[in-house]
Write an enzyme that holds these catalytic residues in place. Structure first.
Site, mmCIF file in Angstrom:
data_model
loop_
_atom_site.group_PDB
_atom_site.id
_atom_site.type_symbol
_atom_site.label_atom_id
_atom_site.label_comp_id
_atom_site.label_asym_id
_atom_site.label_seq_id
_atom_site.Cartn_x
_atom_site.Cartn_y
_atom_site.Cartn_z
ATOM 1 N N SER A 101 -5.512 -0.946 3.116
ATOM 2 C CA SER A 101 -4.699 -1.597 2.081
ATOM 3 C C SER A 101 -3.220 -1.226 2.171
ATOM 4 O O SER A 101 -2.375 -1.946 1.652
ATOM 5 C CB SER A 101 -5.227 -1.292 0.681
ATOM 6 N N LYS A 161 -1.409 3.790 -3.360
ATOM 7 C CA LYS A 161 -0.698 2.521 -3.550
ATOM 8 C C LYS A 161 0.771 2.768 -3.879
ATOM 9 O O LYS A 161 1.157 3.854 -4.315
ATOM 10 C CB LYS A 161 -1.303 1.705 -4.711
#
Length: 123
Positions: free
Chosen positions: A35, A72
């Site tokens: 990701s 993230k």
């Protein structure tokens, strides 16, 4: 997708002694998944400063539901919501309202301060 955060010490990483001045603490995590590709690759090691606060734009380990961890980029929104944004455009960002941040909870575990990548030797 956040995964359950389980302490499983597989190795030790050295950090400069001056990083620990003022009681700062650090920990390392091995990257799983894609990701955050292409900046972070699977099996990279990230060194994080342990802290519950960050700036918008920082790459952080975020705990969702108290124990699911994900790496993230953090975007702090003016309305008090928080967006956790993958770098890989194949994944969608997630935004949590101020209420969700409190109830789930969603917390910052640490800020990435260094990326360590091992070169793979070709035989």
């Amino acid at each position: 997708i956040p995964i359950e955060a389980i302490e499983d010490i597989v190795d030790w990483e050295e950090v400069p002694i001056d990083w620990t001045k003022g009681g700062k603490e650090y920990f390392a995590l091995q990257v799983k998944g894609d990701s955050m590709y292409p900046e972070y690759l699977p099996d990279d090691v990230v060194i994080l400063q342990k802290t519950p606060v960050c700036e918008s734009g920082d790459d952080c380990v975020v705990y969702v539901n108290g124990y699911n961890a994900t790496l993230k980029r953090i975007i702090k929104n003016e309305d008090g919501s928080l967006t956790i944004k993958p770098i890989n455009t194949n994944y969608a960002p997630q935004t949590f309202s101020a209420e969700e941040i409190e109830k789930l909870p969603v917390t910052i575990g640490g800020i990435v301060v260094e990326l360590r990548r091992k070169r793979k030797n070709k035989l």
